[in-house]
Design an enzyme around this catalytic site. Structure first.
Site, PDB file in Angstrom:
ATOM      1  N   HIS A 220     -32.633  31.531  38.048  1.00  0.00           N
ATOM      2  CA  HIS A 220     -32.846  32.858  38.640  1.00  0.00           C
ATOM      3  C   HIS A 220     -34.233  33.394  38.257  1.00  0.00           C
ATOM      4  O   HIS A 220     -35.010  33.805  39.128  1.00  0.00           O
ATOM      5  CB  HIS A 220     -31.739  33.795  38.159  1.00  0.00           C
ATOM      6  CG  HIS A 220     -31.847  35.184  38.673  1.00  0.00           C
ATOM      7  ND1 HIS A 220     -31.153  35.626  39.784  1.00  0.00           N
ATOM      8  CD2 HIS A 220     -32.578  36.251  38.253  1.00  0.00           C
ATOM      9  CE1 HIS A 220     -31.450  36.887  40.011  1.00  0.00           C
ATOM     10  NE2 HIS A 220     -32.316  37.301  39.090  1.00  0.00           N
ATOM     11  N   GLU A 221     -34.525  33.370  36.969  1.00  0.00           N
ATOM     12  CA  GLU A 221     -35.815  33.938  36.533  1.00  0.00           C
ATOM     13  C   GLU A 221     -36.971  33.110  37.082  1.00  0.00           C
ATOM     14  O   GLU A 221     -37.989  33.648  37.501  1.00  0.00           O
ATOM     15  CB  GLU A 221     -35.902  34.034  35.012  1.00  0.00           C
ATOM     16  CG  GLU A 221     -34.757  34.784  34.328  1.00  0.00           C
ATOM     17  CD  GLU A 221     -34.448  36.143  34.932  1.00  0.00           C
ATOM     18  OE1 GLU A 221     -35.347  36.779  35.498  1.00  0.00           O
ATOM     19  OE2 GLU A 221     -33.268  36.569  34.842  1.00  0.00           O
TER      20      GLU A 221
ATOM     21  N   ALA B   1     -32.144  38.301  30.995  1.00  0.00           N
ATOM     22  CA  ALA B   1     -33.489  37.747  30.910  1.00  0.00           C
ATOM     23  C   ALA B   1     -34.420  38.506  31.839  1.00  0.00           C
ATOM     24  O   ALA B   1     -33.972  39.335  32.631  1.00  0.00           O
ATOM     25  CB  ALA B   1     -33.473  36.275  31.312  1.00  0.00           C
TER      26      ALA B   1
ATOM     27  N   GLU C 295     -39.697  45.976  33.001  1.00  0.00           N
ATOM     28  CA  GLU C 295     -38.952  46.390  34.188  1.00  0.00           C
ATOM     29  C   GLU C 295     -37.812  47.312  33.747  1.00  0.00           C
ATOM     30  O   GLU C 295     -37.093  46.975  32.795  1.00  0.00           O
ATOM     31  CB  GLU C 295     -38.381  45.191  34.949  1.00  0.00           C
ATOM     32  CG  GLU C 295     -37.749  45.612  36.266  1.00  0.00           C
ATOM     33  CD  GLU C 295     -37.230  44.433  37.100  1.00  0.00           C
ATOM     34  OE1 GLU C 295     -37.336  43.275  36.674  1.00  0.00           O
ATOM     35  OE2 GLU C 295     -36.712  44.715  38.183  1.00  0.00           O
TER      36      GLU C 295
HETATM   37  N1  B3K Z   1     -35.352  41.702  36.736  1.00  0.00           N
HETATM   38  C1  B3K Z   1     -34.624  41.685  35.500  1.00  0.00           C
HETATM   39  C2  B3K Z   1     -33.758  42.875  35.294  1.00  0.00           C
HETATM   40  C3  B3K Z   1     -34.458  44.061  34.763  1.00  0.00           C
HETATM   41  C4  B3K Z   1     -33.474  45.131  34.392  1.00  0.00           C
HETATM   42  C5  B3K Z   1     -34.136  46.396  34.028  1.00  0.00           C
HETATM   43  N2  B3K Z   1     -33.175  47.375  33.548  1.00  0.00           N
HETATM   44  C6  B3K Z   1     -33.816  40.438  35.360  1.00  0.00           C
HETATM   45  C7  B3K Z   1     -33.427  39.788  36.609  1.00  0.00           C
HETATM   46  O1  B3K Z   1     -32.755  40.311  37.452  1.00  0.00           O
HETATM   47  O2  B3K Z   1     -33.840  38.682  36.803  1.00  0.00           O
HETATM   48 ZN    ZN Z   2     -33.356  39.007  39.010  1.00  0.00          ZN
END
Ligand code: B3K
Ligand code: ZN
Length: 851
Positions: free
Chosen positions: A289-290, A254, A121
């Protein structure tokens, strides 16, 4: 190196991809400098699609490409390939070679301490193979990994594993940004979770050998998150296995890759000896969160990157709810608002302002911002407040039912709420499209038995929002009698007009209003209240947030008077605070928050908004003086609080113990100001956990008595990289303003300053930028040092460099000398040959066009 002229991408230009991708098969033959990636991708053209295929690809060496088995010769550019394609379904096969060891940008497939890992990402998958790397292309992935590593991981469920090979299959269609691969000499900390429908899920936390003793807390946090999401949102996990891997080199906290979350080791490894209470709370929140992304982000993803807040705002909102449930809701709310004001407000009020859903960008990585995340979460909180908890749950159920497996937009999200509640949300939608923090002014009047509250909202025009329109602002309000009785219980007043009055009849006397309770909207509230009212609210408000806010307003007003008029610290504030601190019925963590003063950068923002030029030295001096006044004013209470809140039972990272430690340590700070560093030294010497050890060390450094402790700390922890990050950071954080730049500069020469590791880089340069008085010393040494290091890091790691440029975002509020010094540094960085598009975009926006 990418194309140096950044391209601007617009939301309004969105076009669907011309193909569906029905399956993806990837085979990795791992090699540090020459990994081969074979892909076999099934494309199904959508009706009317032109027979030309464009696939993203960067830094790839194309070895071969075939369509339906026949070799093809695509046209290659720095950003991808173009190829004629059949009008009917076809199979694309390619083989590429990549260099994980040479990938210092930490995006795509890279190496960290000998292990392979990925970060895709937002647009990293295109550095792994040629692919339509956009979130609206969702497909089912099968991954084979060949490599001499004991652990070979990818997304989904394991299909087979043998010596040197593993196959994984992820049955849930996903965009490429959720792809992940890990290979290395790792050990698993195993766990197990049984879902509410009885499905057994294997859990693993993979770490490097030696870190096994730092896994238990993270594993428990994962199980708590899985249970909470079932209970509160009805969301069940959907694979047989859930893996988390800790890596040392990572650009952020993360990443929520499907079934294979990858974590910065700082955001997952925790032990009492090496982690503070704050670290534990952060680990718990990031794991949650993840994990929550599995539904809000993965099962339902974003149509395009402009919709990032769809998954991030919602998931931050969900993780805040989780932390509130696991710990203390008022403390979490206050902490979130402190963070919002410190990070999001300056962004929203400066040159980096953008709507929660931006309408254009050059480098999407620059838009993982406090506005998208934290303001995005606030917008969801407002929506929930407006429709009520029950309707919110109903709307969320509909969202999951209607959009499972889809790539969605903010329109889809709001439509679900409209359908579930019958409410028209077209005006509310402005929260997603208008940049800037609204100011709400409140005035009251008492007239012939009627009490009238008049609110006026104002949003300053900005480049992204030149013609702002009124927003829907939920203002939670209660009214009190002067004796502290709640005359009108809390209710939501909906401000929809530029200016609007709300009348309350039948009150026996003129009430005292408590408005914006719980910080019910992300606005700057300007109230023209007599000081006695604020003192009253500090003593009596039944909303813990507003009670804290009253204390903070008094502190702020007193500090501003000290800065502007050299006034004395306000004894009304100190007396009110004394009463709160002495109230044993209040949570210690809450009282510790009460004792903290507004941040110095936050004070600078207020001064600037009120038409003054902030002087960082004067702000520092006033804050120091106020702390001295607190120390002198609270007398024996400090000794009592310190003694009463010592934790004598074995260390636990729970909210109760953490709260007691935070109050004891906040008190210790004042006791050291009053009596010198002896108590801090005693605490440092006796500490058996990192919270107490680090608090002791911080105060010793603050008092200029930390030399020996600093040495013993380094000796004790020299082999623990995460603890040594704290050692680096603390020295800059606790330095006197005129020592900040020299301390940071000295630390960058330390043999263990491994600047290519983002955690270590941030440990030194982060506190330099956030030490308000130190960074803004009038000689400009702080500006120059940060600029030197940004220039050095940019070619190696543009993403981390670009993110740290925000240290300069408030530059225009300072005096001409400081502005000139900063402009010189901004221009110097911008003039660096081959500056990355990431950093170029950030600095061009910050620098602006006028001098
Ligand atoms: N979705 C990722 C963040 C990605 C950042 C890319 N530069 C972590 C999060 O927000 O959970
Ligand atoms: Zn996130």
């Amino acid at each position: 190196m990418r194309d140096a002229t950044p391209q601007t991408i617009y939301l309004s230009d969105y076009k669907p991809f011309g193909y569906d991708v029905s399956s993806v098969e990837l085979t990795f033959d791992l090699h540090p400098t020459a990994t081969r990636v074979k892909s076999r991708i099934a494309f199904v053209p959508k009706p009317g699609t032109e027979p030309t295929l464009f696939l993203h690809g960067e830094n790839l060496k194309l070895i071969s490409a075939h369509i339906d088995g026949a070799p093809v010769s695509p046209t290659l550019t720095a950003t991808g390939l173009t190829c004629d394609a059949p009008a009917a379904s076809f199979i694309w096969e390619a083989e590429v070679e990549i260099d994980p060891a040479g990938n210092t940008a930490l995006e795509g497939l890279y190496m960290s301490n000998g292990m392979y890992c990925t970060q895709c990402e937002a647009e990293g998958f295109r550095k792994i193979t040629y692919y339509p790397d956009r979130p609206d292309v969702m497909s089912v992935f099968t991954v084979r990994i060949n490599g001499p590593h004991p652990v070979l991981l990818s997304n989904g469920n394991p299909v087979s594993a043998s010596d040197g090979a593993a196959e994984w299959h992820d049955p849930w269609p996903k965009p490429a940004y959720l792809f992940a691969l890990v290979a290395g000499e790792l050990v698993a900390h195993p766990g197990e979770f049984t879902t509410k429908s009885g499905r057994k899920v294997d859990l693993n936390l993979y770490v490097r050998p030696g870190d096994e003793d730092k896994c238990a807390f993270g594993m428990q946090a994962l199980k708590d998150s899985m249970k909470w999401d079932e209970e509160v949102y009805g969301r069940e996990y959907d694979l047989d296995i859930f893996n988390i891997v800790a890596v040392d080199d990572f650009n952020m906290g993360a990443m929520e890759n499907k079934g294979l979350n990858i974590f910065n080791s700082a955001a997952v490894l925790g032990s009492p000896e090496t982690s503070t209470d704050g670290n534990f709370e952060r680990i718990e929140a990031i794991i949650a969160h993840e994990y929550f992304h599995n539904w809000t982000g993965n099962r339902i993803t974003c149509r395009d990157w402009f919709q990032l807040c769809l998954k991030e705002g919602l998931t931050v909102f969900r993780d805040s709810q989780f932390t509130s449930d696991m710990r203390s809701a008022p403390v979490k709310r206050i902490a979130d608002v402190i963070d919002l004001r410190a990070r999001q407000f300056p962004e929203d009020q400066g040159p980096l302002a953008h709507p929660v859903r931006p309408e254009s960008f050059q480098e999407i990585n620059n838009f993982y911002t406090a506005t998208v995340y934290e303001k995005g979460a606030e917008v969801i909180g407002m929506l929930r407040r407006l429709v009520g908890a029950e309707a919110y749950s109903k709307a969320l159920d509909l969202y999951f039912e209607r959009h499972d497996g889809q790539a969605c937009t903010i329109e889809d999200w709001l439509k679900v709420f409209e359908d579930a509640t019958g409410r028209d949300l077209s005006q509310f939608k402005r929260w997603y499209s208008q940049a800037g923090t609204p100011t709400v002014t409140v005035k009251d009047a008492w007239y012939a038995g009627s009490y009238i509250l008049t609110f006026t909202q104002n949003l300053k025009p900005s480049t992204p929002t030149p013609d702002p329109q009124p927003q829907v602002i939920p203002i939670a309000t209660a009214l009190f009698s002067p004796s502290g009785e709640e005359l009108v219980p809390s209710q939501i007043l909906e401000l929809t007009e530029a200016s609007q009055s709300f009348t309350f009849e039948g009150l026996p006397e003129r009430p005292i209003p408590s408005v914006l309770r719980g910080f019910s909207a992300p606005v700057v509230l300007e109230r023209d209240l007599p000081q006695e009212h604020t003192t009253f609210l500090l003593a009596h408000d039944t909303d813990p947030f507003n009670r804290w806010e009253a204390g903070r307003s008094l502190a702020r007003a007193s500090l501003l008077a000290m800065i502007r008029e050299d006034a004395k610290p306000d004894t009304g504030y100190l007396d009110g605070l004394h009463a709160v601190l002495a109230d044993d019925s209040l949570d210690p963590a809450y009282r510790a928050l009460m004792l903290n003063l507004p941040g110095q950068s936050d004070l600078a923002t207020t001064l600037h908004n009120e038409g003054d030029t902030p002087d960082p030295d004067a702000i520092w001096a006033a804050t120091e003086k106020m702390a001295q006044a607190q120390a002198a004013h609270f007398g024996d209470l400090l000794d009592q609080l310190f003694d009463q809140h010592q934790v004598t039972e074995p260390y636990q990272p729970n909210a109760d113990q953490a709260g007691r430690r935070s109050l004891a340590n906040a008190t210790l700070r004042l006791l050291c100001l009053r009596d010198g560093p002896a108590r801090a030294q005693a605490q440092y010497d006796a500490a058996d956990n990192m919270t107490q050890q680090l608090a002791g060390l911080a105060l010793l450094l603050r008092e200029g008595a930390g030399e020996d402790a600093l040495k013993s700390f380094a000796k004790q922890w020299q082999d623990d990289r995460l603890v040594m990050d704290k050692w680096f950071a603390l020295q800059v954080m606790q330095a006197q303003p005129d020592q900040v730049a020299t301390t940071a500069a000295r630390l960058t020469e330390h043999p263990d300053f491994n600047w290519k590791n983002p955690n270590r880089f941030r440990a030194v340069l982060g506190p330099l930028a956030s030490h308000h008085a130190g960074f803004h010393k009038a000689d400009g040494a702080g500006y120059q040092l940060l600029a030197d290091w940004l220039i050095k890091l940019d070619p190696v790691n543009p993403q981390t460099t670009a993110r740290m440029c925000s240290a300069f975002q408030t530059w225009r509020r300072y005096d001409a000398n400081r502005r000139g010094l900063i402009a010189t540094q901004l221009d110097r960085i911008l003039g660096t040959p081959e500056l990355s598009p990431d950093t170029t975009e950030m600095l061009t926006r910050i620098r602006g066009t006028t001098s």
